[in-house]
Design an enzyme around this catalytic site. Structure first.
Site, PDB file in Angstrom:
ATOM      1  N   ASP A  37       7.341 -14.314   0.780  1.00 29.72           N
ATOM      2  CA  ASP A  37       6.729 -13.119   0.210  1.00 29.72           C
ATOM      3  C   ASP A  37       5.304 -13.459  -0.227  1.00 29.72           C
ATOM      4  O   ASP A  37       4.971 -14.627  -0.439  1.00 29.72           O
ATOM      5  CB  ASP A  37       7.548 -12.644  -0.998  1.00 29.72           C
ATOM      6  CG  ASP A  37       7.322 -11.188  -1.348  1.00 29.72           C
ATOM      7  OD1 ASP A  37       8.188 -10.353  -1.005  1.00 29.72           O
ATOM      8  OD2 ASP A  37       6.275 -10.876  -1.940  1.00 29.72           O
ATOM      9  N   ASP A  48       2.068 -14.652   4.058  1.00 30.20           N
ATOM     10  CA  ASP A  48       1.518 -13.394   4.543  1.00 30.20           C
ATOM     11  C   ASP A  48       1.891 -13.311   6.020  1.00 30.20           C
ATOM     12  O   ASP A  48       1.407 -14.100   6.834  1.00 30.20           O
ATOM     13  CB  ASP A  48       0.002 -13.388   4.356  1.00 30.20           C
ATOM     14  CG  ASP A  48      -0.662 -12.121   4.870  1.00 30.20           C
ATOM     15  OD1 ASP A  48       0.017 -11.299   5.533  1.00 30.20           O
ATOM     16  OD2 ASP A  48      -1.877 -11.954   4.629  1.00 30.20           O
ATOM     17  N   VAL A  49       2.754 -12.359   6.377  1.00 31.77           N
ATOM     18  CA  VAL A  49       3.248 -12.321   7.764  1.00 31.77           C
ATOM     19  C   VAL A  49       2.170 -11.914   8.757  1.00 31.77           C
ATOM     20  O   VAL A  49       2.391 -11.991   9.973  1.00 31.77           O
ATOM     21  CB  VAL A  49       4.478 -11.399   7.903  1.00 31.77           C
ATOM     22  CG1 VAL A  49       5.637 -11.917   7.066  1.00 31.77           C
ATOM     23  CG2 VAL A  49       4.143  -9.952   7.574  1.00 31.77           C
ATOM     24  N   ASN A  75      12.094  -8.452   6.986  1.00 33.05           N
ATOM     25  CA  ASN A  75      12.079  -7.274   6.120  1.00 33.05           C
ATOM     26  C   ASN A  75      10.688  -6.891   5.630  1.00 33.05           C
ATOM     27  O   ASN A  75      10.475  -5.746   5.225  1.00 33.05           O
ATOM     28  CB  ASN A  75      13.001  -7.527   4.917  1.00 33.05           C
ATOM     29  CG  ASN A  75      12.939  -6.428   3.897  1.00 33.05           C
ATOM     30  OD1 ASN A  75      13.470  -5.340   4.098  1.00 33.05           O
ATOM     31  ND2 ASN A  75      12.263  -6.694   2.775  1.00 33.05           N
ATOM     32  N   TYR A 140       3.502   5.137  10.170  1.00 32.89           N
ATOM     33  CA  TYR A 140       4.706   4.408   9.773  1.00 32.89           C
ATOM     34  C   TYR A 140       5.800   4.566  10.827  1.00 32.89           C
ATOM     35  O   TYR A 140       6.454   3.593  11.224  1.00 32.89           O
ATOM     36  CB  TYR A 140       5.191   4.919   8.422  1.00 32.89           C
ATOM     37  CG  TYR A 140       6.410   4.207   7.902  1.00 32.89           C
ATOM     38  CD1 TYR A 140       6.332   2.915   7.394  1.00 32.89           C
ATOM     39  CD2 TYR A 140       7.668   4.824   7.914  1.00 32.89           C
ATOM     40  CE1 TYR A 140       7.452   2.255   6.914  1.00 32.89           C
ATOM     41  CE2 TYR A 140       8.795   4.174   7.441  1.00 32.89           C
ATOM     42  CZ  TYR A 140       8.677   2.899   6.947  1.00 32.89           C
ATOM     43  OH  TYR A 140       9.796   2.242   6.475  1.00 32.89           O
ATOM     44  N   ALA A 173      15.207   5.154   0.800  1.00 33.19           N
ATOM     45  CA  ALA A 173      15.906   4.290  -0.153  1.00 33.19           C
ATOM     46  C   ALA A 173      15.220   4.316  -1.507  1.00 33.19           C
ATOM     47  O   ALA A 173      14.001   4.495  -1.608  1.00 33.19           O
ATOM     48  CB  ALA A 173      15.960   2.861   0.381  1.00 33.19           C
ATOM     49  N   THR A 175      13.685   2.527  -3.788  1.00 31.78           N
ATOM     50  CA  THR A 175      13.017   1.237  -3.922  1.00 31.78           C
ATOM     51  C   THR A 175      11.719   1.415  -4.712  1.00 31.78           C
ATOM     52  O   THR A 175      11.251   2.535  -4.906  1.00 31.78           O
ATOM     53  CB  THR A 175      12.677   0.656  -2.541  1.00 31.78           C
ATOM     54  OG1 THR A 175      11.772   1.547  -1.873  1.00 31.78           O
ATOM     55  CG2 THR A 175      13.939   0.484  -1.693  1.00 31.78           C
TER      56      THR A 175
END
Length: 246
Positions: A37, A48-49, A75, A140, A173, A175
């Site tokens: 993360d 950092d992906v 995720n 998105y 969701a 979140t």
């Protein structure tokens, strides 16, 4: 349940929301969980992906600490609002880079380790937006549609490797990210009610419910499940009730 005993799982975006619920669920079921993360906390791995060097370094560090990798839960992701005109090219590239290419980066870095596992699995966090035309979610939705296609392609490619690849498709969701969207609305209570009402069960999905679906797809007990998109959406995908659920 202890179906993950002896297995090592990587969860990207695992410090909050659905990712944190996944990490907690897999840990409770016996896995050694590595959280990747931007803000991973004390025991996680900063990653950092969108940065390939960081991804490779984090994956190597996980494998070194735990002796291998058996499960990858892709995720990490970011949101975007508006119709097709609402975001400029830079934002389109940023969201696709994180939500789609980020999954490719993590997966390819982990592949050498997954190929050595007898219980290898990848689970991608997709979305109901991949197959439903949601309003004001053009960018998105495009990113999550790509995640669905990527999941199916990877599942096919890695059949010879005995690596199962599936995705979970949550509805809206409850979140922190959704909470921030609601806080920014003109009438947060009315917006929450509208989001809940569009899901046939009449409420938002919980992060724990998504986490248990991820755990099913990742578990060795689901050894014949690959190339599957599992909806956790209160019936939004397949159900058309005549009115609100009482």
């Amino acid at each position: 349940m202890t179906d993950f005993d002896g297995l090592v799982a990587v969860v990207t975006g695992g410090a909050s929301g659905i990712g944190a619920a996944v990490a907690a669920t897999l840990t409770a079921r016996g896995a050694k969980v590595a959280v990747l993360d931007l803000n991973p906390g004390d025991d996680g791995f900063r990653c950092d992906v969108s940065d390939d060097a960081q991804v490779r370094a984090a994956i190597d560090a996980v494998a070194e600490r735990y002796g291998g990798i058996d499960v990858v839960v892709n995720n990490a992701g970011i949101g975007a609002q508006g119709d097709v005109t609402a975001n400029d090219d830079e934002e389109w590239h940023r969201v696709l880079d994180v939500n789609v290419v980020g999954m490719a980066r993590v997966s390819r870095a982990a592949l050498p380790h997954l190929r050595r596992s007898s219980a290898a699995a990848i689970v991608n966090t997709c979305s109901i937006a991949a197959w439903q035309g949601l309003p004001s979610r053009a960018l998105y939705s495009a990113s999550k549609g790509a995640v669905l296609a990527l999941t199916l392609a990877m599942a096919t490619d890695h059949l010879p490797d005995r690596i199962r690849v599936n995705c979970v498709c949550p509805g809206t969701a409850d979140t922190p990210w959704v909470g921030r969207l609601l806080d920014a609305a003109a009438d947060p209570a009315a917006e929450r009610a509208a989001l809940a009402a569009r899901q046939p069960m009449g409420r938002l999905v919980t992060a724990d419910e998504v986490a248990h679906a991820v755990a099913y797809l990742a578990s060795p007990a689901a050894a014949s499940t690959t190339g599957t998109a599992l909806a956790v959406d209160g019936g939004m995908y397949g159900l058309r009730p005549r009115g609100p659920v009482n």
